[in-house]
Design a protein around this motif. Structure first.
Motif, short mmCIF file in Angstrom:
data_model
loop_
_atom_site.label_atom_id
_atom_site.label_comp_id
_atom_site.label_asym_id
_atom_site.label_seq_id
_atom_site.Cartn_x
_atom_site.Cartn_y
_atom_site.Cartn_z
N PHE A 138 24.95 77.11 38.96
CA PHE A 138 25.95 77.14 40.02
C PHE A 138 26.35 78.56 40.36
O PHE A 138 26.38 78.96 41.53
CB PHE A 138 27.19 76.32 39.63
N TRP A 139 26.65 79.36 39.35
CA TRP A 139 27.11 80.71 39.61
C TRP A 139 25.98 81.62 40.08
O TRP A 139 26.22 82.57 40.84
CB TRP A 139 27.82 81.30 38.39
N ARG A 140 24.74 81.38 39.66
CA ARG A 140 23.62 82.16 40.19
C ARG A 140 23.43 81.85 41.68
O ARG A 140 23.12 82.73 42.47
CB ARG A 140 22.33 81.83 39.42
N TRP A 141 23.62 80.59 42.06
CA TRP A 141 23.53 80.22 43.46
C TRP A 141 24.64 80.89 44.27
O TRP A 141 24.43 81.35 45.39
CB TRP A 141 23.60 78.69 43.60
N LEU B 222 29.35 85.67 34.76
CA LEU B 222 27.97 85.84 34.32
C LEU B 222 27.75 86.99 33.35
O LEU B 222 26.66 87.15 32.81
CB LEU B 222 27.04 86.02 35.53
N GLY B 223 28.77 87.81 33.14
CA GLY B 223 28.66 88.89 32.17
C GLY B 223 28.28 90.23 32.75
O GLY B 223 28.56 91.26 32.17
N SER B 224 27.64 90.24 33.90
CA SER B 224 27.24 91.48 34.54
C SER B 224 26.98 91.21 36.01
O SER B 224 26.50 90.14 36.38
CB SER B 224 25.97 92.04 33.89
N ALA B 225 27.26 92.21 36.85
CA ALA B 225 27.01 92.08 38.28
C ALA B 225 25.58 92.51 38.63
O ALA B 225 25.15 92.36 39.75
CB ALA B 225 28.02 92.89 39.07
N LYS B 226 24.87 93.05 37.64
CA LYS B 226 23.48 93.48 37.87
C LYS B 226 22.52 92.43 37.35
O LYS B 226 22.75 91.82 36.32
CB LYS B 226 23.19 94.78 37.13
N PRO C 274 25.46 85.74 45.30
CA PRO C 274 25.41 86.66 46.45
C PRO C 274 26.69 86.67 47.29
O PRO C 274 26.93 87.61 48.04
CB PRO C 274 24.24 86.12 47.29
N ARG C 275 27.51 85.67 47.15
CA ARG C 275 28.73 85.57 47.96
C ARG C 275 29.98 86.05 47.20
O ARG C 275 31.08 85.99 47.73
CB ARG C 275 28.95 84.11 48.36
N LEU C 276 29.81 86.49 45.95
CA LEU C 276 30.95 86.83 45.10
C LEU C 276 31.19 88.34 45.03
O LEU C 276 30.25 89.12 45.11
CB LEU C 276 30.71 86.35 43.67
N PRO C 277 32.45 88.74 44.82
CA PRO C 277 32.70 90.15 44.52
C PRO C 277 32.18 90.46 43.10
O PRO C 277 32.07 89.57 42.25
CB PRO C 277 34.23 90.26 44.58
N LEU D 158 34.16 89.24 39.93
CA LEU D 158 34.07 87.83 39.59
C LEU D 158 32.70 87.51 38.98
O LEU D 158 32.61 86.72 38.03
CB LEU D 158 34.33 86.97 40.83
N THR D 159 31.66 88.13 39.48
CA THR D 159 30.33 87.95 38.89
C THR D 159 30.33 88.41 37.44
O THR D 159 29.77 87.74 36.57
CB THR D 159 29.27 88.73 39.70
#
Length: 89
Positions: free
Chosen positions: A57-60, A74-78, A63-66, A69-70
């Motif tokens: 869900f969060w991988r989907w 998810l632990g990392s924005a990269k 691309p729309r998240l700041p 929040l990522t």
């Protein structure tokens, strides 16, 4: 490598937390004995499904998240980067 580890551990922790929190729901109390009869295998399967669902869900949505929040979910924005030896030839 560190990014990939973070992006594995953090969603697993979130999914495990959600599985634990669901177990505390009062609506499940009358069914607690029946659920406990299935034992550990059912708990492991439920936790794995919740972790996989959380991550997918969060991988989907990523691309729309700041970025902040990522990082939280998810632990990392990269996205992880794998060098050299993993390249297809």
């Amino acid at each position: 490598m560190f990014t990939s580890i973070l992006r594995t551990i953090v969603p697993a922790l979130w999914g495990s937390f959600i599985a634990w929190a669901i177990g505390l729901l009062p609506v499940l109390e009358p069914h607690r004995e029946a659920l406990l009869e299935y034992g550990t295998p059912l708990s492991a399967i439920i936790a794995a499904v919740l972790i996989a669902s959380w991550y997918a869900f969060w991988r989907w949505l990523e691309p729309r998240l700041p970025d902040w929040l990522t990082r939280a979910v998810l632990g990392s924005a990269k996205a992880p980067v794998y060098e050299g030896k993993h390249a297809a030839k």
